[in-house]
Enzyme design. Structure first.
Site, mmCIF file in Angstrom:
data_model
loop_
_atom_site.group_PDB
_atom_site.id
_atom_site.type_symbol
_atom_site.label_atom_id
_atom_site.label_comp_id
_atom_site.label_asym_id
_atom_site.label_seq_id
_atom_site.Cartn_x
_atom_site.Cartn_y
_atom_site.Cartn_z
ATOM 1 N N ASP A 1 -22.401 -17.177 -1.712
ATOM 2 C CA ASP A 1 -22.162 -18.623 -1.814
ATOM 3 C C ASP A 1 -20.643 -18.815 -1.701
ATOM 4 O OD1 ASP A 1 -21.770 -21.259 -2.525
ATOM 5 O OD2 ASP A 1 -23.017 -21.188 -4.324
ATOM 6 N N TYR B 1 -16.355 -26.991 1.523
ATOM 7 C CA TYR B 1 -15.648 -27.960 2.372
ATOM 8 C C TYR B 1 -14.136 -27.891 2.090
ATOM 9 C CZ TYR B 1 -20.134 -30.388 3.318
ATOM 10 O OH TYR B 1 -21.404 -30.722 3.688
ATOM 11 N N ARG C 1 -10.563 -28.354 -10.165
ATOM 12 C CA ARG C 1 -11.568 -28.131 -11.217
ATOM 13 C C ARG C 1 -10.902 -27.796 -12.556
ATOM 14 N NH1 ARG C 1 -16.864 -25.479 -8.038
ATOM 15 N NH2 ARG C 1 -16.380 -26.559 -6.095
ATOM 16 N N ASP D 1 -23.419 -23.175 3.180
ATOM 17 C CA ASP D 1 -22.493 -22.149 2.686
ATOM 18 C C ASP D 1 -23.152 -21.036 1.888
ATOM 19 O OD1 ASP D 1 -22.971 -23.415 0.240
ATOM 20 O OD2 ASP D 1 -20.923 -23.093 -0.444
ATOM 21 N N GLU D 2 -24.469 -20.926 1.984
ATOM 22 C CA GLU D 2 -25.134 -19.839 1.269
ATOM 23 C C GLU D 2 -25.929 -18.986 2.255
ATOM 24 O OE1 GLU D 2 -27.301 -21.098 -2.296
ATOM 25 O OE2 GLU D 2 -26.142 -22.946 -2.223
HETATM 26 P P1 DGT Z 1 -18.962 -23.834 -5.376
HETATM 27 O O1 DGT Z 1 -20.045 -23.119 -4.629
HETATM 28 O O2 DGT Z 1 -19.386 -24.284 -6.737
HETATM 29 O O3 DGT Z 1 -17.675 -23.075 -5.433
HETATM 30 O O4 DGT Z 1 -18.626 -25.202 -4.621
HETATM 31 P P2 DGT Z 1 -19.146 -25.714 -3.215
HETATM 32 O O5 DGT Z 1 -18.264 -26.843 -2.833
HETATM 33 O O6 DGT Z 1 -19.218 -24.602 -2.236
HETATM 34 O O7 DGT Z 1 -20.576 -26.296 -3.562
HETATM 35 P P3 DGT Z 1 -22.008 -25.892 -3.025
HETATM 36 O O8 DGT Z 1 -22.048 -24.424 -2.729
HETATM 37 O O9 DGT Z 1 -22.987 -26.423 -3.990
HETATM 38 O O10 DGT Z 1 -22.170 -26.707 -1.681
HETATM 39 C C1 DGT Z 1 -21.517 -26.359 -0.461
HETATM 40 C C2 DGT Z 1 -20.946 -27.583 0.227
HETATM 41 O O11 DGT Z 1 -22.005 -28.500 0.511
HETATM 42 C C3 DGT Z 1 -19.962 -28.340 -0.626
HETATM 43 O O12 DGT Z 1 -18.626 -27.905 -0.341
HETATM 44 C C4 DGT Z 1 -20.181 -29.767 -0.285
HETATM 45 C C5 DGT Z 1 -21.599 -29.831 0.219
HETATM 46 N N1 DGT Z 1 -22.537 -30.383 -0.788
HETATM 47 C C6 DGT Z 1 -23.350 -29.695 -1.613
HETATM 48 N N2 DGT Z 1 -24.099 -30.521 -2.346
HETATM 49 C C7 DGT Z 1 -23.753 -31.776 -1.965
HETATM 50 C C8 DGT Z 1 -24.192 -33.078 -2.361
HETATM 51 O O13 DGT Z 1 -25.054 -33.250 -3.217
HETATM 52 N N3 DGT Z 1 -23.578 -34.126 -1.717
HETATM 53 C C9 DGT Z 1 -22.616 -33.952 -0.772
HETATM 54 N N4 DGT Z 1 -22.074 -35.012 -0.188
HETATM 55 N N5 DGT Z 1 -22.193 -32.749 -0.372
HETATM 56 C C10 DGT Z 1 -22.753 -31.685 -0.965
HETATM 57 MG MG MG Z 2 -20.495 -22.948 -2.481
#
Ligand code: DGT
Ligand code: MG
Length: 575
Positions: free
Chosen positions: A28, A33, A65, A122-123
């Site tokens: 992951d 983004y 964060r 991203d997974e």
């Molecule tokens: P992490 O994995 O906790 O370090 O953070 P992220 O940003 O990689 O979060 P993740 O793995 O849940 O989701 C990957 C990308 O998908 C994230 O950068 C933004 C997008 N994304 C995920 N869930 C949502 C959502 O509910 N709404 C929107 N607009 N984008 C989302």
């Molecule tokens: Mg992620």
């Protein structure tokens, strides 16, 4: 022995640990983004960064964060917590999709069995059972610290040195004490240990492209995904579940279990007779409640009222025990179809339609380059400046059919009156060959395609110009003509050409095309992939083409992921 579904007491028996012999990695990417934007603008790496979509943060980097800013937080709240927060626009998903593909291709290139499955952007799951089994046979138990991990069966020198005395990264349970006496014979522990070193190596390769990640290492997809969540960012966790994964799962909120969605949780609360909020209801609460059995869950979740598929009760019950037999799906090298669409608040002028079509078609051509050219990744920087593949790459597959779909605009007040697809019409024609010319810029090809093919299609779908009020345009290429494996070393364009000529001589019509001039309602039977409105939607929400629900724009990605879960995991009941 399988459980007896009709016997409520069967929950007390130790469940069979299906899939225990596998080694599964779940990657992951960290703040995905945000990392994409940071790599294009390295000065943003050290400042708190939020990626904005409409009025919320799709994500934020880990610097933000630390100030208490969270994913999906409203912009105002985030700014209040962190006044220095830098905001970057994240509405255009194309750059994120490009990076996603690069990372996926990288991981796929290390797989022997081809079991590499994406979840969202991203997974990625990797089933590395075979690579690990091969390396298990190479371990020299007399000199563990100087081990060699072999990445290729053909080339023994392709690999990396590692210390096989220790698991790489974090382990769960954190106080796990290695049973040194049994080290040589405890094959599960050693296989997971090998998996952890492979995971670390692969994470380093991703970091070479500029992307850090978290990884979970375990024996099934459920546990690998949950293990990876334990230590984020830029870390990895191996679940040494040699006895039982139950102590690992028990403290987790039920909502954290992939495949157990909102509807299931609501139904389970009624079964458990609890008012706990979603965070308070843990796996332990559900697993140990006397009312919970595979039989009771089946009655609750399937059939009348529950609406779930047959067998859902057993599946949920197995998940509560950490058992998930679902396979990591084999990678597909080319998609079945590629479509881009946009929605509008009523286009009434042909010039607006033309401009919309040029924009969509340009994006579509870029996407075709990303998804269908074999060495696109090698020639393109991870992100920005906008990838250009002019003159580069070779087509792995060429779509033969072009489809245009239009739908009239329905104002939100009409949503109850009309189905989302009311008035939706499509028409397909053969895709002109000039779109595969890599010496012409996509913008020029798009102009030509719109003028010569798409506008005439549009006119035949919408003959009455006095009533023109377009709410949706969708351009899709489909009916993939795959390059034969044997021609990959040679001239692929020539191979495609030969194939076409043979078809023409034989009088083979391009499949999937309706007879010329025939209009047809959109056939979504082949649309197994979630195809979202990618560009900005002018309304407050978008309607999911798979389930018809209206989703706020900010939740579209999450909702799409929910549908993706639908394919490989236990049927979700909501969320
Ligand atoms: P992490 O994995 O906790 O370090 O953070 P992220 O940003 O990689 O979060 P993740 O793995 O849940 O989701 C990957 C990308 O998908 C994230 O950068 C933004 C997008 N994304 C995920 N869930 C949502 C959502 O509910 N709404 C929107 N607009 N984008 C989302
Ligand atoms: Mg992620």
């Amino acid at each position: 022995m399988d459980m007896d579904m009709d016997n409520p007491d069967s929950k007390r028996k130790a469940p069979r640990r299906k899939g225990d012999d596998r080694v599964i990695l779940h990657f992951d990417l960290d703040c995905f983004y945000a990392q994409c934007i940071e790599n294009a603008n390295p000065h943003l790496k050290s400042v708190p960064l939020g990626i904005k979509q409409k009025s919320i943060l799709a994500t934020c980097n880990y610097v933000a964060r630390k100030h208490g800013v969270k994913k999906l937080m409203g912009i105002q709240e985030a700014k209040r917590l962190c006044p220095d927060l830098v905001l970057a626009d994240g509405e255009d998903l194309s750059p994120f999709r490009d990076v996603s593909k690069q990372i996926y291709s990288l991981l796929k290139s290390y797989s022997w069995n081809g079991r590499v499955e994406r979840l969202g952007l991203d997974e990625v799951f990797l089933d590395v059972t075979d690579v690990v089994a091969y390396n298990l046979g190479l371990v020299n138990h007399h000199c563990l610290e100087e081990s060699w991990f072999c990445l290729s069966r053909e080339d023994p020198e392709r690999g990396f040195a590692f210390d096989a005395r220790e698991v790489k990264g974090c382990v769960w349970p954190p106080d796990f004490v290695s049973d040194r006496e049994n080290e040589g014979t405890d094959s599960l522990r050693l296989r997971l240990l090998l998996g952890s070193h492979l995971a670390f190596y692969l994470r380093q390769q991703m970091e070479g492209l500029g992307y850090t990640s978290a990884c979970g290492i375990s024996t099934n997809k459920l546990l690998a995904k949950l293990a990876g969540d334990r230590n984020k960012p830029r870390n990895q966790t191996t679940l040494l579940s040699s006895h039982s994964p139950v102590p690992f799962l028990d403290p987790l909120p039920l909502r954290k279990i992939p495949g157990i969605g909102g509807k299931t949780i609501t139904a389970m609360k009624s079964l458990l007779k609890t008012d706990d909020d979603d965070d308070g209801l843990t796996v332990h609460n559900a697993r140990t409640n006397p009312a919970v059995s595979p039989f009771a869950l089946e009655r609750l979740l399937a059939g009348s009222g529950g609406g779930g598929e047959k067998g859902i009760g057993r599946k949920v019950w197995l998940l509560l025990h950490g058992i998930d037999g679902s396979e990591v799906k084999p990678a597909r090298d080319v998609p079945r179809q590629i479509g881009i669409e946009d929605t509008y608040r009523g286009l009434t002028q042909l010039s607006q339609v033309r401009a919309g079509l040029v924009q969509i078609t340009t994006s579509l051509l870029r996407r075709m380059h990303v998804d269908l050219l074999d060495d696109f990744d090698a020639v393109t920087p991870p992100i920005s400046p906008a990838p250009t593949s002019v003159g580069k790459g070779r087509w792995l597959a060429q779509p033969k059919t072009l489809r245009l779909t239009t739908r009239p605009y329905h104002s939100p007040s009409e949503w109850d009156k009309f189905e989302y697809n009311h008035g939706r019409v499509s028409k397909s024609v053969a895709l002109p060959r000039f779109v595969f010319d890599l010496n012409i810029e996509p913008e020029s090809i798009a102009e030509r395609l719109v003028e010569g093919t798409l506008m005439p299609l549009f006119h035949s779908l919408n003959p009455d110009k006095s009533k023109l009020c377009i709410g949706l345009l969708n351009v899709c290429v489909t009916n993939m003509d795959r390059a034969k494996e044997s021609s990959r070393g040679g001239d692929i364009m020539a191979a495609f050409q030969r194939q076409r000529e043979v078809e023409e001589i034989r009088g083979v019509a391009f499949a999937d095309e309706p007879p010329d001039g025939e209009e047809k309602a959109e056939d979504t039977s082949d649309d197994t992939e979630v195809e979202w409105v990618e560009e900005e939607d002018e309304q407050d929400g978008v309607r999911c083409r798979l389930c018809g629900c209206v989703i706020p724009v900010f939740a579209v990605e999450a909702h799409g992921r929910w549908h993706e879960l639908d394919e490989g995991w236990v049927e979700p009941q909501g969320g």
